[in-house]
Design a protein around this motif. Structure first.
Motif, short mmCIF file in Angstrom:
data_model
loop_
_atom_site.label_atom_id
_atom_site.label_comp_id
_atom_site.label_asym_id
_atom_site.label_seq_id
_atom_site.Cartn_x
_atom_site.Cartn_y
_atom_site.Cartn_z
N LEU A 15 151.05 -47.00 28.45
CA LEU A 15 152.33 -46.94 29.15
C LEU A 15 152.35 -45.87 30.23
O LEU A 15 153.32 -45.74 30.96
CB LEU A 15 153.45 -46.67 28.15
CG LEU A 15 153.68 -47.85 27.20
CD1 LEU A 15 154.54 -47.41 26.03
CD2 LEU A 15 154.36 -48.99 27.96
N ALA A 21 153.92 -52.32 34.99
CA ALA A 21 155.00 -52.47 35.97
C ALA A 21 154.56 -53.36 37.13
O ALA A 21 155.35 -54.17 37.64
CB ALA A 21 155.46 -51.11 36.48
N VAL A 22 153.31 -53.21 37.54
CA VAL A 22 152.79 -54.04 38.62
C VAL A 22 152.85 -55.52 38.21
O VAL A 22 153.28 -56.38 38.99
CB VAL A 22 151.35 -53.60 38.99
CG1 VAL A 22 150.64 -54.68 39.79
CG2 VAL A 22 151.39 -52.29 39.77
N ASP B 38 166.17 -50.19 25.27
CA ASP B 38 165.55 -49.28 24.31
C ASP B 38 166.10 -47.88 24.50
O ASP B 38 166.05 -47.34 25.61
CB ASP B 38 164.04 -49.25 24.52
CG ASP B 38 163.40 -50.61 24.28
OD1 ASP B 38 163.57 -51.16 23.19
OD2 ASP B 38 162.75 -51.15 25.22
N ILE C 6 166.74 -55.30 41.82
CA ILE C 6 165.82 -54.67 40.87
C ILE C 6 165.78 -53.17 41.13
O ILE C 6 165.69 -52.73 42.27
CB ILE C 6 164.39 -55.25 41.01
CG1 ILE C 6 164.40 -56.74 40.70
CG2 ILE C 6 163.40 -54.51 40.13
CD1 ILE C 6 163.10 -57.45 41.05
N LEU C 15 159.01 -40.94 26.51
CA LEU C 15 159.75 -42.05 25.91
C LEU C 15 160.41 -41.67 24.60
O LEU C 15 161.11 -42.45 24.00
CB LEU C 15 158.80 -43.22 25.68
CG LEU C 15 158.32 -43.86 26.97
CD1 LEU C 15 157.14 -44.78 26.70
CD2 LEU C 15 159.45 -44.64 27.63
N ALA C 21 167.14 -43.87 28.65
CA ALA C 21 168.19 -44.78 28.23
C ALA C 21 169.54 -44.37 28.79
O ALA C 21 170.35 -45.22 29.18
CB ALA C 21 168.26 -44.84 26.70
N LYS C 24 169.79 -45.67 32.19
CA LYS C 24 170.04 -47.11 32.19
C LYS C 24 171.49 -47.41 31.85
O LYS C 24 172.10 -48.32 32.43
CB LYS C 24 169.10 -47.81 31.19
CG LYS C 24 167.63 -47.73 31.63
CD LYS C 24 166.70 -48.40 30.62
CE LYS C 24 165.24 -48.25 31.07
NZ LYS C 24 164.28 -48.81 30.09
N LYS C 35 168.75 -55.32 37.35
CA LYS C 35 167.54 -55.55 36.55
C LYS C 35 166.69 -54.29 36.64
O LYS C 35 166.24 -53.92 37.72
CB LYS C 35 166.73 -56.71 37.14
CG LYS C 35 167.33 -58.05 36.84
CD LYS C 35 166.56 -59.14 37.57
CE LYS C 35 167.43 -60.36 37.72
NZ LYS C 35 166.98 -61.23 38.83
N VAL C 37 163.39 -52.00 35.71
CA VAL C 37 161.98 -52.08 35.30
C VAL C 37 161.40 -50.66 35.23
O VAL C 37 161.50 -49.90 36.19
CB VAL C 37 161.16 -52.93 36.30
CG1 VAL C 37 159.68 -52.95 35.90
CG2 VAL C 37 161.71 -54.35 36.41
N ASP C 38 160.82 -50.31 34.08
CA ASP C 38 160.17 -49.01 33.95
C ASP C 38 158.80 -49.05 34.62
O ASP C 38 157.99 -49.93 34.32
CB ASP C 38 159.96 -48.69 32.47
CG ASP C 38 161.29 -48.57 31.72
OD1 ASP C 38 162.12 -47.74 32.13
OD2 ASP C 38 161.49 -49.32 30.75
N VAL C 39 158.54 -48.11 35.52
CA VAL C 39 157.18 -48.00 36.07
C VAL C 39 156.35 -47.11 35.16
O VAL C 39 155.35 -47.54 34.60
CB VAL C 39 157.20 -47.47 37.52
CG1 VAL C 39 155.78 -47.14 38.00
CG2 VAL C 39 157.84 -48.51 38.44
N SER C 40 156.79 -45.89 34.98
CA SER C 40 156.15 -44.99 34.00
C SER C 40 157.11 -43.86 33.73
O SER C 40 157.81 -43.41 34.63
CB SER C 40 154.83 -44.44 34.54
OG SER C 40 154.29 -43.50 33.61
N GLN C 42 155.68 -41.36 31.85
CA GLN C 42 154.67 -40.43 31.36
C GLN C 42 153.89 -39.81 32.50
O GLN C 42 152.71 -39.48 32.34
CB GLN C 42 153.77 -41.15 30.35
CG GLN C 42 154.60 -41.58 29.13
CD GLN C 42 153.80 -42.32 28.09
OE1 GLN C 42 152.71 -42.77 28.35
NE2 GLN C 42 154.36 -42.45 26.90
N THR C 58 152.29 -48.99 43.46
CA THR C 58 153.02 -49.96 42.65
C THR C 58 153.99 -50.82 43.46
O THR C 58 154.09 -52.03 43.26
CB THR C 58 153.83 -49.21 41.56
OG1 THR C 58 152.92 -48.45 40.77
CG2 THR C 58 154.58 -50.18 40.66
#
Lengths: 269, 269, 269
Positions: A15, A21-22, B38, C6, C15, C21, C24, C35, C37-40, C42, C58
């Motif tokens: 992760l 994500a890509v 989540d 997005i 995480l 969260a 979000k 919508k 989307v998690d890229v990272s 970490q 990305t």
């Protein structure tokens, strides 16, 4: 089969990196309404057996018509074929390296297609990231209702994978650990139905390494805190657990050491 | 209350195993339009207090009518009841083991329902995975607008949890560390309002282990790089941090060692 | 530019904590149809260069009009400005600390806006969590179609970041490792086009630490299992990898030790 519009993703990408994500970006560029669900991105790198058992234990809880992309692909860029599979209830997309064998083997008449129609791929196709260049776009097109039979020729010899088989030696049923979960539970290849057929109405004695456990319990709280037990886990597989603890820690094993370890079930009257 | 259609998930399942995905599959099979978010799946295993404080600090940022599933459940399969709760603004679903006590305690007239209407569960119900078999399907039905009051009888004695209380001993306010975050910040049970009421206009001196910090700063950059400071974190709780570093590393503590550790605030003129 | 609806999120929050969260929840409270989307999450704490290279590698796979929130923000609460950027194809929102410099630098006429219109923020604004209080709500408003030009004044001097540059010394091209991925692949700042321009039709000899590799391979399976190789990775950057293994383990390096390490490409006839 009609698609549910849901695409699940199972990979060994982790992760931290943006690779997952890509793939989501590629999917949403083709079908902005796709619903994407992560199954796991922490399959141990290259662990085909682990990925195969995870996807098999997971998919039945998803709506029929769900599209499952699995990218555990140590041979990316080499000879292995990219495939799309349609079984009675689900779609699968990924490398033809055996990951899907347990699913193909159990289905009545799966369609297995060698993906070679480049109009469903990104262009150019890299040598190292077919998850992005082939599997994600194909999944997005399938989620739009495009028939996989138009995406390439049928394959008659899909890749296989040898799942560890149970062995019965006299009064002993021999299985092995196939996965260790986050709680340190040791998950085996022995199903409840195998146990019931073997035991009939005797009580089992279960051995792994120096540990011997009498009987299969129903729930963790059937033993005192910190004590080991055997029980049928949520997928109806025999598991070794420790109440409010970790069975792998209890046995002094890392997950890597535990996977493949033998477990013996003896009849005990 | 009208649902927002959003279902949040908080568990101690980790992200490597497919357990969270299975719950999502169950939810989407019942309500394909549910929006699932989540919160965390890395609650330390069985850590009820941690889960309770995480959900309490998180939910107010979600739309009213959001459904919060929390599965930290060391007694799964045992005597504890499965519950659904409706407070003034939110729904909560999970085991009645005290996780929801801080939320129940603060609400004017929460409805707490013992989930026993099996038509809202998967069948059969396993002994080890109520997240999948009870809580996920119930959450999906609530997201479709079904009233929890039809799902079982009202509970008058919900499970409780003793949250660590502040103590005032003469000139000293005593609290403790309740969580350590990913940056190594030590998060306490002392709220800004408690501090202000205690200190009035004196300056505090804050002690934890051998470390003593004068005053509460506003931002990390109020001290030099690598130096410790006290500040009010994003939930208005007193935190011990290190600028561009980790307070738990600074004190040589693991997260497990730090949680429960005492912190003393003295008035200082 | 029309938004895709997005919103991508890239942070160093990890995480385990509920911070992502919470962001979000804030977004969905303003735009329930966003919508996300998690890229990272970490990114190594405070690693601006890592975050900048991840987002750059990305975004091109996402639909035009996607809104990218990046919160790697060691100076939160200090002097650095919060910004929104509109480039030819994407939006970016986050701190003006140089993370976006590689994107600004390559765009023809980016609009860079200093976010100071408080009606698009949560209230009150904390000193420590602008991801929640500023960047998440602004992203949600942008996803509703609100023009960033109404959110504050234009900035002419955005924060910069010095990306490591390639150096050519005689017959040697010098680059460095900018990231280590989950597989232990060492990703460099040397693009395929740089290599091709430098090498013309000679064969390279690539050195890092005591390891020397002849030539650039196409795929992992071009070398025996366990052997190191150089190849162009999925972003067309030169990478050092080990077939079915980890290049960082092979060299005995942690990710932290590898980043910044020099790599030398020599012409070899």
């Amino acid at each position: 089969m009609k698609t549910s519009g849901i695409i699940t993703l199972t990979t060994d990408f982790g992760l931290r990196d943006p690779y997952v994500a890509v793939m989501k970006g590629v999917i949403l560029s083709i079908n902005p309404d796709a619903k994407i669900v992560d199954v796991s991105h922490q399959v141990p790198p290259g662990a085909l057996l682990h990925a195969a058992s995870v996807i098999k234990d997971t998919i039945t809880y998803f709506p029929h018509g769900t599209i499952n992309v699995v990218v555990v692909d140590p041979g990316v860029g080499g000879q292995r074929r990219p495939v799309a599979i349609e079984t009675e209830h689900y779609f699968f997309i990924g490398p033809d390296n055996g990951i899907f064998w347990p699913i193909i083997e159990e289905d009545n008449s799966p369609a297995v297609i060698h993906l070679d129609e480049k109009k469903y791929f990104l262009s150019p196709i890299s040598d190292t990231f077919h998850g992005r260049d082939i599997f994600a776009p194909v999944a997005a097109y399938v989620s739009l209702g495009i028939d996989i039979r138009g995406m390439g020729p049928v394959i008659r010899d899909p890749g296989t994978l040898s799942f560890p088989r149970l062995k019965i030696r006299g009064n002993v049923l021999c299985g092995e650990i196939i996965r260790v979960d986050n709680f340190g539970n040791l998950i085996t290849n022995i199903h409840r139905t195998d146990m019931e057929a073997f035991l009939q109405s005797t009580t089992p004695s279960i051995s792994i390494e120096e540990l011997t456990i009498k009987d299969v319990k129903h729930i963790y709280t059937d033993v005192p805190k910190g004590e080991p037990l055997a029980l049928y886990g949520s997928s109806n597989r025999l598991e070794i657990a420790v109440r409010e603890g970790s069975a792998s820690d209890y046995l002094g094993l890392t997950a890597g050491e535990a996977v493949g370890m033998k477990i013996a079930v003896s009849k005990h009257n």
